[in-house]
Design a protein around this motif. Structure first.
Motif, PDB file in Angstrom:
ATOM      1  N   ALA A  86       0.815  -1.347  -0.045  1.00  0.00           N
ATOM      2  CA  ALA A  86      -0.006   0.094   0.014  1.00  0.00           C
ATOM      3  C   ALA A  86       0.701   1.381   0.063  1.00  0.00           C
ATOM      4  O   ALA A  86       0.590   2.286  -0.539  1.00  0.00           O
ATOM      5  N   VAL A  87       1.912   1.329   0.730  1.00  0.00           N
ATOM      6  CA  VAL A  87       2.889   2.488   0.956  1.00  0.00           C
ATOM      7  C   VAL A  87       3.528   2.509  -0.405  1.00  0.00           C
ATOM      8  O   VAL A  87       3.670   3.504  -0.772  1.00  0.00           O
ATOM      9  N   THR A  88       4.076   1.394  -1.063  1.00  0.00           N
ATOM     10  CA  THR A  88       4.580   1.393  -2.452  1.00  0.00           C
ATOM     11  C   THR A  88       3.566   2.236  -3.447  1.00  0.00           C
ATOM     12  O   THR A  88       4.120   3.063  -4.299  1.00  0.00           O
ATOM     13  N   LEU A  89       2.322   1.764  -3.514  1.00  0.00           N
ATOM     14  CA  LEU A  89       1.345   2.165  -4.563  1.00  0.00           C
ATOM     15  C   LEU A  89       1.343   3.633  -4.143  1.00  0.00           C
ATOM     16  O   LEU A  89       1.115   4.593  -5.117  1.00  0.00           O
ATOM     17  N   LEU A  90       1.156   4.000  -2.919  1.00  0.00           N
ATOM     18  CA  LEU A  90       0.999   5.601  -2.712  1.00  0.00           C
ATOM     19  C   LEU A  90       2.189   6.276  -2.928  1.00  0.00           C
ATOM     20  O   LEU A  90       1.897   7.356  -3.620  1.00  0.00           O
ATOM     21  N   GLN A  91       3.328   5.835  -2.956  1.00  0.00           N
ATOM     22  CA  GLN A  91       4.478   6.479  -3.277  1.00  0.00           C
ATOM     23  C   GLN A  91       4.650   6.674  -4.930  1.00  0.00           C
ATOM     24  O   GLN A  91       5.099   7.725  -5.476  1.00  0.00           O
ATOM     25  N   ALA A  92       4.354   5.556  -5.425  1.00  0.00           N
ATOM     26  CA  ALA A  92       4.448   5.764  -6.991  1.00  0.00           C
ATOM     27  C   ALA A  92       3.175   6.606  -7.568  1.00  0.00           C
ATOM     28  O   ALA A  92       3.499   7.302  -8.428  1.00  0.00           O
ATOM     29  N   SER A 103       7.094  19.039 -10.447  1.00  0.00           N
ATOM     30  CA  SER A 103       7.710  19.465  -9.187  1.00  0.00           C
ATOM     31  C   SER A 103       9.010  18.908  -8.937  1.00  0.00           C
ATOM     32  O   SER A 103       9.378  18.008  -9.489  1.00  0.00           O
ATOM     33  N   TRP A 104       9.749  19.752  -8.026  1.00  0.00           N
ATOM     34  CA  TRP A 104      11.048  19.060  -7.760  1.00  0.00           C
ATOM     35  C   TRP A 104      10.955  17.944  -6.739  1.00  0.00           C
ATOM     36  O   TRP A 104      12.094  17.247  -7.092  1.00  0.00           O
ATOM     37  N   LEU A 105      10.083  17.482  -6.251  1.00  0.00           N
ATOM     38  CA  LEU A 105       9.739  16.265  -5.565  1.00  0.00           C
ATOM     39  C   LEU A 105       9.564  15.172  -6.429  1.00  0.00           C
ATOM     40  O   LEU A 105       9.831  13.942  -5.687  1.00  0.00           O
ATOM     41  N   ALA A 106       9.714  15.340  -7.599  1.00  0.00           N
ATOM     42  CA  ALA A 106       9.271  14.254  -8.519  1.00  0.00           C
ATOM     43  C   ALA A 106      10.314  13.047  -8.426  1.00  0.00           C
ATOM     44  O   ALA A 106      10.451  11.898  -8.146  1.00  0.00           O
ATOM     45  N   PHE A 107      11.999  13.538  -8.545  1.00  0.00           N
ATOM     46  CA  PHE A 107      12.959  12.705  -8.669  1.00  0.00           C
ATOM     47  C   PHE A 107      13.140  11.927  -7.141  1.00  0.00           C
ATOM     48  O   PHE A 107      13.264  10.807  -7.417  1.00  0.00           O
ATOM     49  N   PRO A 108      13.194  12.536  -6.038  1.00  0.00           N
ATOM     50  CA  PRO A 108      13.342  11.626  -4.705  1.00  0.00           C
ATOM     51  C   PRO A 108      12.148  10.749  -4.643  1.00  0.00           C
ATOM     52  O   PRO A 108      12.392   9.743  -4.103  1.00  0.00           O
ATOM     53  N   MET A 109      10.940  11.241  -5.113  1.00  0.00           N
ATOM     54  CA  MET A 109       9.821  10.070  -4.990  1.00  0.00           C
ATOM     55  C   MET A 109       9.859   8.949  -5.688  1.00  0.00           C
ATOM     56  O   MET A 109       9.586   7.758  -5.578  1.00  0.00           O
ATOM     57  N   VAL A 110      10.646   9.318  -7.013  1.00  0.00           N
ATOM     58  CA  VAL A 110      10.719   8.108  -7.979  1.00  0.00           C
ATOM     59  C   VAL A 110      11.873   7.168  -7.437  1.00  0.00           C
ATOM     60  O   VAL A 110      11.717   5.975  -7.468  1.00  0.00           O
ATOM     61  N   LEU A 111      12.992   7.875  -6.739  1.00  0.00           N
ATOM     62  CA  LEU A 111      13.877   6.846  -6.075  1.00  0.00           C
ATOM     63  C   LEU A 111      13.360   6.282  -5.151  1.00  0.00           C
ATOM     64  O   LEU A 111      13.611   4.818  -4.913  1.00  0.00           O
ATOM     65  N   SER A 112      12.624   7.092  -4.102  1.00  0.00           N
ATOM     66  CA  SER A 112      11.938   6.034  -3.119  1.00  0.00           C
ATOM     67  C   SER A 112      10.889   4.974  -3.543  1.00  0.00           C
ATOM     68  O   SER A 112      10.822   3.974  -2.916  1.00  0.00           O
ATOM     69  N   SER A 113      10.286   5.409  -4.579  1.00  0.00           N
ATOM     70  CA  SER A 113       9.332   4.309  -4.986  1.00  0.00           C
ATOM     71  C   SER A 113      10.219   3.177  -5.616  1.00  0.00           C
ATOM     72  O   SER A 113       9.665   1.882  -5.261  1.00  0.00           O
ATOM     73  N   ILE A 114      11.204   3.421  -6.093  1.00  0.00           N
ATOM     74  CA  ILE A 114      12.006   1.883  -6.633  1.00  0.00           C
ATOM     75  C   ILE A 114      12.342   1.241  -5.205  1.00  0.00           C
ATOM     76  O   ILE A 114      12.295   0.185  -5.417  1.00  0.00           O
ATOM     77  N   ALA A 115      12.862   2.099  -4.359  1.00  0.00           N
ATOM     78  CA  ALA A 115      13.268   1.196  -3.077  1.00  0.00           C
ATOM     79  C   ALA A 115      12.252   0.549  -2.585  1.00  0.00           C
ATOM     80  O   ALA A 115      12.504  -0.504  -2.105  1.00  0.00           O
ATOM     81  N   SER A 116      11.174   1.296  -2.428  1.00  0.00           N
ATOM     82  CA  SER A 116      10.096   0.672  -1.893  1.00  0.00           C
ATOM     83  C   SER A 116       9.462  -0.271  -2.719  1.00  0.00           C
ATOM     84  O   SER A 116       8.845  -1.342  -2.132  1.00  0.00           O
ATOM     85  N   THR A 117       9.604  -0.472  -3.908  1.00  0.00           N
ATOM     86  CA  THR A 117       9.095  -1.634  -4.670  1.00  0.00           C
ATOM     87  C   THR A 117      10.039  -3.026  -4.322  1.00  0.00           C
ATOM     88  O   THR A 117       9.451  -3.988  -4.188  1.00  0.00           O
ATOM     89  N   VAL A 118      11.104  -2.537  -4.325  1.00  0.00           N
ATOM     90  CA  VAL A 118      12.120  -3.910  -3.632  1.00  0.00           C
ATOM     91  C   VAL A 118      11.673  -4.332  -2.353  1.00  0.00           C
ATOM     92  O   VAL A 118      11.532  -5.646  -2.167  1.00  0.00           O
ATOM     93  N   VAL A 119      11.486  -3.430  -1.328  1.00  0.00           N
ATOM     94  CA  VAL A 119      11.064  -3.715   0.062  1.00  0.00           C
ATOM     95  C   VAL A 119       9.639  -4.499  -0.250  1.00  0.00           C
ATOM     96  O   VAL A 119       9.488  -5.782   0.730  1.00  0.00           O
ATOM     97  N   ALA A 120       8.585  -4.226  -1.047  1.00  0.00           N
ATOM     98  CA  ALA A 120       7.456  -4.894  -0.984  1.00  0.00           C
ATOM     99  C   ALA A 120       7.459  -6.015  -1.652  1.00  0.00           C
ATOM    100  O   ALA A 120       6.900  -7.159  -1.337  1.00  0.00           O
ATOM    101  N   THR A 121       8.424  -6.167  -2.717  1.00  0.00           N
ATOM    102  CA  THR A 121       8.671  -7.693  -3.168  1.00  0.00           C
ATOM    103  C   THR A 121       9.162  -8.586  -2.122  1.00  0.00           C
ATOM    104  O   THR A 121       8.624  -9.681  -2.159  1.00  0.00           O
ATOM    105  N   TRP A 122      10.315  -8.104  -1.399  1.00  0.00           N
ATOM    106  CA  TRP A 122      10.517  -8.835  -0.282  1.00  0.00           C
ATOM    107  C   TRP A 122       9.495  -9.153   0.795  1.00  0.00           C
ATOM    108  O   TRP A 122       9.436 -10.242   1.008  1.00  0.00           O
TER     109      TRP A 122
END
Length: 184
Positions: A86-92, A103-122
């Motif tokens: 759920a958190v991963t989908l929200l971040q995406a 927005s300037w927040l797009a790049f950090p959010m994309v990076l955190s979404s990638i990391a969150s996808t790895v954690v959600a897969t785990w």
């Protein structure tokens, strides 16, 4: 009074319909409609007497579960995985909206979404692994012919036999070796 009773064919159909209108009821059938006084409702009830008692149905009927409850470790892992996904989908979604808005927040959010996808897969894999480990340790006991049940029965029999042998040996030792056949 149901629809079939309301429209019964009789010699005087109009009289039957007017009688039905006089005794109007709410859709719940056991609650008199507005406009009926308490006296009129009492007369109707006494007229019906023992003919028709209101049937009270429970609000819900508990049914037995179709499946057994998940074991605690598996359920804990599943809840954790659902929260992570759920958190991963929200971040995406936030990353996508920030990207569309420029927005300037797009790049950090994309990076955190990638990391969150790895954690959600785990997390999802953790549910699967936890379930497999639990089944391997505790066995599947849902079917009467389960191999796990047979193995447990066998182990119990072996433990009982080992305890009986141990008790016999302790008894022999307490007697001072009187039960031995040879003194070698």
């Amino acid at each position: 009074m149901g629809t079939a009773e309301r429209y019964q064919t009789s010699a005087d159909g109009a009289a039957a319909r007017s009688a039905v209108r006089q005794r109007a009821e709410a859709p719940d059938r056991d609650i008199p409609a507005e406009g009926h006084s308490a006296r009129a409702a009492g007369r109707d009830a006494s007229r019906q007497g023992a003919q028709e008692q209101p049937v009270y149905r429970p609000l819900w009927v508990e049914e037995p579960a179709r499946r057994r409850r998940m074991p605690d470790p598996v359920r804990t892992a599943a809840v954790r995985a659902v929260l992570l996904v759920a958190v991963t989908l929200l971040q995406a979604m936030v990353a996508f909206l920030c990207t569309m808005a420029g927005s300037w927040l797009a790049f950090p959010m994309v990076l955190s979404s990638i990391a969150s996808t790895v954690v959600a897969t785990w997390g999802v894999l953790d549910v699967w692994v936890t379930r497999q480990v639990w089944n391997q340790r505790n066995g599947v006991v849902s079917a009467p012919s389960s191999t796990a049940r047979a193995l447990r029965r066998e182990r119990r029999r072996a433990r009982r036999q080992a305890r009986a042998t141990e008790r016999g040996q302790a008894r022999i030792r307490r007697r001072g070796g009187a039960g031995q056949l040879s003194h070698s």
